[in-house]
Design a protein around this motif. Structure first.
Motif, PDB file in Angstrom:
ATOM      1  N   HIS A   1      -3.614 -23.229 -15.930  1.00 34.94           N
ATOM      2  CA  HIS A   1      -5.024 -23.640 -15.991  1.00 34.94           C
ATOM      3  C   HIS A   1      -5.277 -25.046 -15.522  1.00 34.94           C
ATOM      4  O   HIS A   1      -6.408 -25.531 -15.555  1.00 34.94           O
ATOM      5  N   TRP A   2      -4.290 -25.700 -15.128  1.00 37.56           N
ATOM      6  CA  TRP A   2      -4.434 -27.122 -14.779  1.00 37.56           C
ATOM      7  C   TRP A   2      -3.828 -27.292 -13.406  1.00 37.56           C
ATOM      8  O   TRP A   2      -2.821 -26.687 -13.080  1.00 37.56           O
TER       9      TRP A   2
ATOM     10  N   THR B   1       0.426 -16.875 -18.727  1.00 34.32           N
ATOM     11  CA  THR B   1      -0.294 -16.758 -20.006  1.00 34.32           C
ATOM     12  C   THR B   1      -0.209 -15.349 -20.575  1.00 34.32           C
ATOM     13  O   THR B   1      -0.595 -15.126 -21.704  1.00 34.32           O
TER      14      THR B   1
ATOM     15  N   ARG C   1      -5.512 -23.372 -27.082  1.00 29.09           N
ATOM     16  CA  ARG C   1      -5.175 -21.958 -26.874  1.00 29.09           C
ATOM     17  C   ARG C   1      -3.729 -21.681 -27.332  1.00 29.09           C
ATOM     18  O   ARG C   1      -3.458 -20.698 -28.021  1.00 29.09           O
ATOM     19  N   SER C   2      -2.826 -22.581 -26.984  1.00 29.57           N
ATOM     20  CA  SER C   2      -1.414 -22.399 -27.368  1.00 29.57           C
ATOM     21  C   SER C   2      -1.255 -22.446 -28.886  1.00 29.57           C
ATOM     22  O   SER C   2      -0.514 -21.656 -29.481  1.00 29.57           O
TER      23      SER C   2
ATOM     24  N   ASP D   1       0.777 -22.323 -20.087  1.00 35.14           N
ATOM     25  CA  ASP D   1      -0.693 -22.338 -20.075  1.00 35.14           C
ATOM     26  C   ASP D   1      -1.219 -23.503 -19.231  1.00 35.14           C
ATOM     27  O   ASP D   1      -2.159 -23.349 -18.437  1.00 35.14           O
ATOM     28  N   LEU D   2      -0.601 -24.661 -19.421  1.00 34.51           N
ATOM     29  CA  LEU D   2      -1.025 -25.836 -18.637  1.00 34.51           C
ATOM     30  C   LEU D   2      -0.844 -25.572 -17.145  1.00 34.51           C
ATOM     31  O   LEU D   2      -1.726 -25.881 -16.329  1.00 34.51           O
TER      32      LEU D   2
ATOM     33  N   LEU E   1       2.616 -23.738 -24.377  1.00 28.70           N
ATOM     34  CA  LEU E   1       1.800 -24.789 -23.759  1.00 28.70           C
ATOM     35  C   LEU E   1       2.138 -25.022 -22.288  1.00 28.70           C
ATOM     36  O   LEU E   1       1.238 -25.167 -21.460  1.00 28.70           O
TER      37      LEU E   1
ATOM     38  N   GLN F   1      -7.972 -27.682 -23.779  1.00 19.86           N
ATOM     39  CA  GLN F   1      -8.200 -26.238 -23.948  1.00 19.86           C
ATOM     40  C   GLN F   1      -6.865 -25.486 -23.955  1.00 19.86           C
ATOM     41  O   GLN F   1      -6.666 -24.565 -24.751  1.00 19.86           O
ATOM     42  N   SER F   2      -5.950 -25.876 -23.058  1.00 21.26           N
ATOM     43  CA  SER F   2      -4.621 -25.249 -23.046  1.00 21.26           C
ATOM     44  C   SER F   2      -3.908 -25.450 -24.372  1.00 21.26           C
ATOM     45  O   SER F   2      -3.299 -24.523 -24.923  1.00 21.26           O
TER      46      SER F   2
END
Lengths: 474, 474
Positions: A466-467, A4, A393-394, A462-463, A459, A389-390
C-alpha cells in the motif's frame, strides 16, 4: 496471491511453532543486566549489544553490527535486510537494548534478571521496556517470510537498537546524524511504547515535543532585611511566582502570546476516536496519583495530555527554605519551566515567544536571565497516512478487533528520527500500563507478545503493498 | 529650680569631666567577646553579665543582679534604682549585652574585640549594637544626679539588659513573663536603635510587628511525569506561585480580606514629619542594595517600610532544583511568608484572615497545610504622648536642634515589653546607619555617644516633671 492476502492462519501457525524457542532466546537476553545507568555494568550493555547482533545475523539480517557512540558512550546495534524489490519502501525500526536498574531487594517477587513465567506473563527487567518489544521483530520478520514465501522482507528493513535510552540518550542525536545516510528510511517504526489496554489494542499516532527553560530573577545584591526594606523594593521570589501565575489564563490556556501559533488542532475524527476509548477518570487519577483533574477548558483529559501544548513548572526555588523563618527579601529566585509542544509548533518560535513574554512581565528593578536547553520536537502522523493505515490494519488482523488510536503525551529522543530522516513515525507496541516499566515486577503478557510478532509479520507486506516511495513526501 | 530648668551646661560639664573614664570602662566591656551565638563563648557572655552587674552597682544602682534564663540560656542583667519620690514614674530601660560574631579575618581593619579610637570613632564589635548605647545610661544617670543635686533618680529607674538578643531572644518572652512583677513600669525606653543621621537626630515612635507562616501544598502522591500527566492535573508549585501572586493587588495592596482591619492610619502630621526627613531615593536604594522601589500605591518609601503592613515571600521551593531539567509535576511545594503588622492590627486576627483566605484560593485536588510560628506585636507611641514629648525634648536639648520622627520597619522582642508590661515604648538611640551593625568595622561616633549620655541625663527629670502615673493609661 498478493502479500495482504496471505492467510493469517499461516502466520499464526508459524508463530506457534517457534514460540518456545523465541521465548527461550528472549529469556537469555533478559538475563543480561544491561543497565545503562550503572557504570559497573558497561560490560553487560556491551554483552547485550553483541548478543543481539549475533541473534539478528542468525535471524537472517545480512548486516548486523555494533555502533559505538561518541565520548565513550554505550553501543547501539544496527541491522539491515534489503528487500531486493525495486521501489520497496525502507523501514527503520527503533528500540533499545538497555534497561532500567533493578534489584530483588527493591521488592521484586522474583530475580529481575532471571526471567520467570507465571500465568502467561514473563517477569524480568526489560521484558516490556524494551527487549520484549524489540525481540518480537525477529520472529515477526521470519513469520513474514514464511507466510509470503519470500527470502527477504517485502520492505528494506533496518533496525536501530539504542543502548543509552534509559540514561537519557545523551549520544543519540549525534549517532543518528553521523549515520543519517545508512539510517535513511521512508518510515520509522518505534517499538518502545504501549497500548491502551490488553482488551483495547491501540496505535499511537504522535508524541508531544518538549522545550524547557530555566529563568532566574535577581533583585537585591544580597538577601536584605524584610523589616527594613520589605514592601518597598521588588522581591525576586514574588516575581518568579507572579510569572508562573501569569503563565495561564483563567481557562488554563497558556497566556504567552504566539505560544499556540501553528498548532495542528485535533480533528473531529480524532476527538471521536479518543472519546471512544474506555476512559475512567477515577482510574486515571489513580495512575496519576492525583486527586482532581485540571486543564485547558474545552478539552478532555486525554486531549489535554495527548494533543494540547502545555506549560508546566517543574521546579521553583528562592530565598530561605530551611527550618523556621528568616525575614528576608531574597536576592534571587529561579524557575524551571517545561513546555510540551504538539505538531505544528516550532521549538525555536516557542522559545522566542517565551523569552519575549518574560521580558514584558518582569518588574523594573528585577534583572532576569533565561536559559533554554535542548528541545525535542513533536511528531504526528495523520490518521489517513497510508503507513499508519497499514499499521492499524496489521494490528487489527493480529488482534482480530477494531484498533483504537491514541497519542503519547511524553516526548522521546526517537521523535528526533522523524526530523533527521524526514520520515513519518509509527508506533508499534503491545505493552500495557500494568507492565511495570521502571518499576518492580516488570513483565510482558505473552499473549500480547504473540500479537506483536503477528502484527510485525503482517506489517511489512502490507506496507509494501500500500505504500510506495512516492508517498514518502506525505 | 525645677528639674527641667537644670542648666544644660552643668550636664555637659559633668559629662566632659567623666568622659575619659566612661570611655575606658566601655572599652573594657567591649573587650569581652560576648557572642551569644557561639556556644564556645558562653563563658564570655556570663563574664559580660557579671562585669555589667558590678559596673551598675558602682554607678549607684542599689539592686543589680544576673538573671538566668530558662533552659540553660544566657543570662540577662537586671538593675533597679528607686526614686524615693512618691508618685514618681517607673521607667524600664531595655538593651542587650551580647554581640554579633566578629573576627579580624572577616575584613575588620582592627581587632573587633580591641576597641580602637580613630577620628572620633570607637571601633569594636558592640560599640553601637548595643554596649555603647546601654552604657551611656550609666554616665547619663550620674549626670542627672549631679545636675539636679539628687541622690536618686527622679524616676524609679530599672534596667533589663538581655544576653540573647543576637541569637533571636529565645528565652526573652519567658523571662519577662516570669519577672513581670519586678519589671513593672509606666514606660519602657529601648536603647537598641538609631537615628536618621548624625546631622538629623530623630526619635523612633514605633516598630512593626511580625507574623509568619509556612504554607505547604500537596498534589500528586509522588513527583509524576509531566509528559504523561502535565496539563491535566493541578501542580502544587503552580499553586504556591499563584497564591504568592494573589497576595497583592495591582496597587500592591495586600489582597487578603480583613488584613488591614484595625490599622492605625498615619496622621497628616506624621506624614509631614516623615516628608521633612532628607530622604534621597538613590542613597536609600544603595543601602537596600536594590535597583528600584516598589510598594503600596499612595505611600512614600518611608511610609511603606515604617507605617504600612506588608506581606513578603521569604522563601519558596518545590519540585526539581538541581542542574539541568526534570520533567515532573512535583508532589509538593512550600512557601515561607511573613507579614509585617502596624499598630492596631492583631496578630491572631491577621493569622485567621490569612488562613481563611488561603483556604479560598487553593485549587480542588491540592491539599494545603498552614503553620504559623510565634508573632511579634507592633508598637506605636502617639506623637502627642507626654512620655514621647519628654524624650523629644531631651533629645532636642542634647542636640540643640529640632528632632525628627521616624519609625522602625523591623520587629523586635523588645516590643513584647509593651504588651507584657502594658506600658508605652520609647526609643532612645544615637546610632546612625553607617555604624556597621552586624557588619565589619562596627563603630560608635563619640560625639553622638556624648549626646546619648546627655539626652539620658535630661530624660529622667523631664519625665518626672511632665508625667505622672495617672498618665500611664494613655
Amino acid at each position: 496471491m498478493s502479500t495482504t492476502e496471505t492467510p493469517d492462519s499461516v502466520v499464526r501457525a508459524y508463530i506457534a511453532q517457534h514460540r518456545a524457542a523465541f521465548l527461550d532466546n528472549l529469556a537469555d537476553w533478559l538475563r543480561i543486566p544491561s543497565v545503562s545507568a550503572d557504570p559497573d555494568r558497561e560490560g553487560e550493555v556491551r554483552r547485550s549489544a553483541d548478543w543481539l547482533t549475533a541473534k539478528l545475523k542468525e535471524t537472517g539480517f545480512p548486516v548486523a553490527e555494533v555502533w559505538e557512540t561518541a565520548d565513550g558512550g554505550l553501543p547501539a546495534v544496527f541491522a539491515e535486510w534489503p528487500s531486493g524489490d525495486a521501489g520497496a519502501p525502507t523501514v527503520l525500526v527503533y528500540g533499545h537494548h538497555d534497561v532500567q536498574p533493578a534489584a530483588r531487594e527493591d521488592g521484586w517477587d522474583t530475580d529481575p534478571f532471571e526471567p520467570t513465567v507465571v500465568d502467561g506473563r514473563m517477569y524480568a527487567r526489560g521484558a516490556a521496556d524494551d527487549k520484549g518489544q524489540v525481540f518480537f521483530h525477529t520472529l515477526g520478520v521470519r513469520a513474514h517470510l514464511a507466510a509470503t514465501g519470500r527470502t527477504a522482507p517485502a520492505v528494506n528493513l533496518k533496525l536501530l537498537i539504542e543502548g543509552e535510552e534509559e540514561s537519557g540518550s545523551p549520544n543519540f542525536s549525534d549517532l543518528i546524524r553521523r549515520h543519517a545516510d545508512r539510517l535513511a528510511a521512508d518510515v520509522v517504526v518505534i517499538s518502545d511504547t504501549g497500548m491502551w489496554a490488553a482488551d483495547t489494542p491501540t496505535v499511537c499516532t504522535g508524541m508531544r515535543g518538549l522545550a524547557d527553560a530555566e529563568i532566574s530573577f535577581y533583585g537585591p545584591d544580597t538577601d536584605i532585611h524584610s523589616g527594613s526594606f520589605g514592601g518597598a523594593v521588588p522581591n525576586p521570589a514574588d516575581e518568579a511566582a507572579r510569572l508562573v501565575a501569569a503563565l495561564h489564563d483563567a481557562d488554563r490556556r497558556v497566556a504567552i502570546p504566539g505560544f499556540y501559533d501553528g498548532v495542528i488542532e485535533l480533528t473531529e475524527r480524532e476527538r471521536e476516536l479518543f472519546a471512544e476509548l474506555p476512559f475512567d477518570e477515577d482510574t486515571w487519577l489513580g495512575v496519576a496519583k492525583s486527586r482532581a483533574t485540571q486543564g485547558e477548558a474545552g478539552f478532555s483529559t486525554l486531549e489535554r495530555i495527548w494533543a494540547r501544548p502545555t506549560a508546566e513548572v517543574n521546579g521553583i526555588w528562592g530565598g530561605y527554605t530551611g527550618p523556621g523563618g528568616k525575614t528576608i527579601v531574597p536576592a534571587e529566585a529561579h524557575l524551571k519551566l517545561s513546555f510540551r509542544m504538539v505538531a505544528g509548533q516550532d521549538a525555536d518560535k516557542v522559545r522566542q515567544a517565551v523569552a519575549d513574554w518574560v521580558a514584558t512581565q518582569v518588574t523594573p528593578g528585577i534583572r532576569h536571565e533565561i536559559e533554554f536547553r535542548g528541545s525535542t520536537r513533536p511528531c504526528l502522523t495523520p490518521l489517513d497516512h497510508p503507513a499508519l493505515q497499514s499499521l492499524a490494519r496489521s494490528m487489527g488482523r493480529a488482534f482480530e478487533q477494531k484498533i483504537g488510536f491514541t497519542r503519547e503525551g511524553g516526548s522521546g529522543p526517537a521523535a528526533e528520527l522523524q526530523d533527521v530522516l524526514g520520515a513519518p513515525v509509527l508506533f508499534l507496541g503491545i505493552s500495557i500500563p500494568s507492565d511495570g516499566w521502571h518499576s518492580i515486577n516488570e513483565k510482558v503478557e505473552l499473549a500480547l507478545l504473540d500479537k506483536g510478532v503477528e502484527a510485525a509479520a503482517y506489517l511489512w507486506a502490507d506496507l509494501a503493498a500500500h505504500w510506495n516511495t512516492s508517498n514518502a513526501a506525505n
